[in-house]
Scaffold this motif. Structure first.
Motif, PDB file in Angstrom:
ATOM      1  N   ALA A 179      -8.116  -0.815   7.290  1.00  0.00           N
ATOM      2  CA  ALA A 179      -8.321  -0.884   6.436  1.00  0.00           C
ATOM      3  C   ALA A 179      -8.576  -1.987   5.610  1.00  0.00           C
ATOM      4  O   ALA A 179      -9.002  -3.339   5.857  1.00  0.00           O
ATOM      5  N   ALA A 180      -6.535  -2.170   6.003  1.00  0.00           N
ATOM      6  CA  ALA A 180      -6.144  -3.985   5.235  1.00  0.00           C
ATOM      7  C   ALA A 180      -6.645  -5.078   6.041  1.00  0.00           C
ATOM      8  O   ALA A 180      -6.649  -6.490   6.070  1.00  0.00           O
ATOM      9  N   ALA A 181      -6.734  -4.920   7.408  1.00  0.00           N
ATOM     10  CA  ALA A 181      -7.275  -6.344   8.409  1.00  0.00           C
ATOM     11  C   ALA A 181      -8.205  -6.693   8.095  1.00  0.00           C
ATOM     12  O   ALA A 181      -8.840  -7.975   8.602  1.00  0.00           O
ATOM     13  N   THR A 182      -9.194  -5.785   7.625  1.00  0.00           N
ATOM     14  CA  THR A 182     -10.886  -6.224   7.239  1.00  0.00           C
ATOM     15  C   THR A 182     -11.397  -6.788   6.018  1.00  0.00           C
ATOM     16  O   THR A 182     -11.499  -7.518   5.700  1.00  0.00           O
ATOM     17  N   ALA A 183     -10.656  -6.322   5.125  1.00  0.00           N
ATOM     18  CA  ALA A 183      -9.952  -6.892   3.434  1.00  0.00           C
ATOM     19  C   ALA A 183      -8.729  -8.286   4.008  1.00  0.00           C
ATOM     20  O   ALA A 183      -9.539  -9.055   3.049  1.00  0.00           O
ATOM     21  N   ILE A 237       1.197  -0.926  -0.408  1.00  0.00           N
ATOM     22  CA  ILE A 237      -0.042  -0.060   0.036  1.00  0.00           C
ATOM     23  C   ILE A 237       1.190   1.120  -0.160  1.00  0.00           C
ATOM     24  O   ILE A 237       2.042   1.819   0.663  1.00  0.00           O
ATOM     25  N   GLY A 238       0.526   2.290  -0.816  1.00  0.00           N
ATOM     26  CA  GLY A 238       1.879   2.681  -1.150  1.00  0.00           C
ATOM     27  C   GLY A 238       2.349   2.891  -2.603  1.00  0.00           C
ATOM     28  O   GLY A 238       4.017   1.983  -2.335  1.00  0.00           O
ATOM     29  N   GLY A 239       2.267   3.989  -2.752  1.00  0.00           N
ATOM     30  CA  GLY A 239       3.400   3.372  -4.563  1.00  0.00           C
ATOM     31  C   GLY A 239       4.317   4.579  -5.225  1.00  0.00           C
ATOM     32  O   GLY A 239       5.012   4.716  -6.268  1.00  0.00           O
ATOM     33  N   ARG A 296      -6.825   0.785  -7.047  1.00  0.00           N
ATOM     34  CA  ARG A 296      -7.181   2.245  -6.637  1.00  0.00           C
ATOM     35  C   ARG A 296      -7.480   2.459  -5.417  1.00  0.00           C
ATOM     36  O   ARG A 296      -7.185   3.409  -4.428  1.00  0.00           O
ATOM     37  N   GLU A 297      -8.190   0.709  -4.555  1.00  0.00           N
ATOM     38  CA  GLU A 297      -8.760   1.233  -3.341  1.00  0.00           C
ATOM     39  C   GLU A 297      -8.119  -0.130  -2.525  1.00  0.00           C
ATOM     40  O   GLU A 297      -8.144  -1.039  -3.425  1.00  0.00           O
ATOM     41  N   LEU A 298      -8.324   0.144  -1.620  1.00  0.00           N
ATOM     42  CA  LEU A 298      -8.064  -0.866  -0.454  1.00  0.00           C
ATOM     43  C   LEU A 298      -9.270  -1.932  -0.562  1.00  0.00           C
ATOM     44  O   LEU A 298      -9.016  -3.679  -0.217  1.00  0.00           O
ATOM     45  N   ALA A 299     -10.507  -1.681  -1.209  1.00  0.00           N
ATOM     46  CA  ALA A 299     -11.217  -3.130  -0.363  1.00  0.00           C
ATOM     47  C   ALA A 299     -10.821  -3.320  -2.183  1.00  0.00           C
ATOM     48  O   ALA A 299     -11.908  -4.606  -2.621  1.00  0.00           O
ATOM     49  N   ASP A 300     -10.301  -3.327  -2.678  1.00  0.00           N
ATOM     50  CA  ASP A 300      -9.384  -3.720  -4.027  1.00  0.00           C
ATOM     51  C   ASP A 300      -8.375  -5.374  -3.372  1.00  0.00           C
ATOM     52  O   ASP A 300      -8.618  -6.164  -4.582  1.00  0.00           O
ATOM     53  N   GLY A 326      -6.476  -0.832  18.619  1.00  0.00           N
ATOM     54  CA  GLY A 326      -7.133  -0.616  18.403  1.00  0.00           C
ATOM     55  C   GLY A 326      -6.858  -1.262  16.897  1.00  0.00           C
ATOM     56  O   GLY A 326      -8.062  -2.188  16.469  1.00  0.00           O
ATOM     57  N   LEU A 327      -6.113  -2.305  16.539  1.00  0.00           N
ATOM     58  CA  LEU A 327      -6.365  -3.443  15.506  1.00  0.00           C
ATOM     59  C   LEU A 327      -6.320  -4.975  15.771  1.00  0.00           C
ATOM     60  O   LEU A 327      -5.896  -4.480  17.352  1.00  0.00           O
ATOM     61  N   PRO A 328      -6.063  -5.643  15.391  1.00  0.00           N
ATOM     62  CA  PRO A 328      -6.298  -6.955  15.594  1.00  0.00           C
ATOM     63  C   PRO A 328      -4.232  -7.218  16.048  1.00  0.00           C
ATOM     64  O   PRO A 328      -3.408  -7.489  14.677  1.00  0.00           O
ATOM     65  N   GLY A 329      -3.957  -6.348  16.772  1.00  0.00           N
ATOM     66  CA  GLY A 329      -2.274  -6.227  16.706  1.00  0.00           C
ATOM     67  C   GLY A 329      -2.183  -7.826  16.934  1.00  0.00           C
ATOM     68  O   GLY A 329      -0.486  -7.232  16.626  1.00  0.00           O
TER      69      GLY A 329
END
Length: 276
Positions: free
Chosen positions: A100-104, A6-8, A71-75, A125-128
């Motif tokens: 967002a990545a943890a969910t996807a 993530i990040g180009g 273009r989207e993390l949802a992808d 606050g994430l799945p640490g």
């Protein structure tokens, strides 16, 4: 295996390069059509340069066939096994990206490429148990080191998986505890700041200081030229963070602040401690 970056920018494109060269499929995520195109071009140029030096295991076209730029993390697909975020050094942005990545990607190792930010804080606050640091070095295809940063809540199996990923890329891994600046940024910034203070005080000119470290201590690149390569603005931000965490010995010199204020950021601006 499938990895997502993530990040180009420079670092993200370099990480994508080594993942492709390591035989993996890669999804590179960047925001906006222009930035998506630029990210893909960075990877393509990086692979082409490596191919010219005979440093690729296969033709660039074959490696690029395993790259998807999104273009989207949802992808991101749920079968992604490793996520490396390489967005700017902003804790809130990095945390949002990792969330967002943890969910996807519910089973993926979640790695930050931060060079100095607290992994413990990013994991909050994430799945640490899935969050850790994978600190690559610039230029990623050339530099052999990866710093594996652990915090108290990380799952040992996740740590082992992250090490295996990095070693699959031909990298040497050092494992460090989450602490300000980890091992490498803390030491590198300390030497870099002292070199800037020496320049400020007229101890020697920039070329002299760098030559002393190259020939006297066998550094491949002197600390001032390295600061130009990293970016004076990046080094300033890291120094400010370390000063806040570790005290005044990391206070940025006035010369560094002045150069950043003038837009003399190093190689990327054409002028830093040296002209590029």
């Amino acid at each position: 295996m499938i990895a997502a970056v993530i990040g180009g920018g420079t670092m993200g494109a370099g990480i994508a390069h080594v993942l492709l060269a390591g035989g993996h499929r890669v999804v590179l995520v960047e925001a906006g059509a222009e930035r998506v195109a630029a990210a893909g071009q960075r990877v393509e140029r990086s692979l082409a340069k490596a191919d010219e030096r005979g440093k690729l295991p296969a033709p660039p076209a074959e490696l690029l066939a395993r790259l998807t730029v999104a273009r989207e993390l949802a992808d991101l697909a749920p079968d992604v096994e490793l996520v490396v975020e390489a967005v700017p050094e902003d804790a809130a942005l990095k945390r949002a990206v990792l969330a967002a990545a943890a969910t996807a990607c519910p089973d993926a190792v979640l790695a930050s490429n931060t060079s100095s930010l607290s992994i413990t804080a990013l994991a909050e606050g994430l799945p640490g148990e899935r969050v850790l640091g994978l600190h690559f070095f610039n230029p990623v295809p050339v530099q052999p080191l990866v710093e594996l940063v652990r915090h108290d809540g990380v799952d040992p199996d996740v740590l082992a998986r992250a090490r295996a990923w990095a070693e699959s890329l031909g990298k040497t891994v050092i494992e460090v505890r989450d602490s300000p600046g980890f091992a490498t940024s803390r030491l590198g910034v300390a030497v870099g700041l002292e070199a800037i203070r020496m320049l400020e005080e007229g101890v020697a000119d920039a070329e002299g200081i760098d030559t002393g470290m190259r020939l006297g201590y066998n550094w491949p690149v002197g600390p001032l030229r390295l600061t130009d390569l990293v970016g004076l603005d990046v080094r300033l931000a890291i120094a400010e963070h370390l000063e806040a965490e570790l005290g005044p010995r990391f206070a940025p010199p006035a010369l560094l602040r002045a150069k950043v204020a003038r837009g003399e950021l190093g190689r990327k601006s054409g002028q830093g401690f040296f002209a590029w």
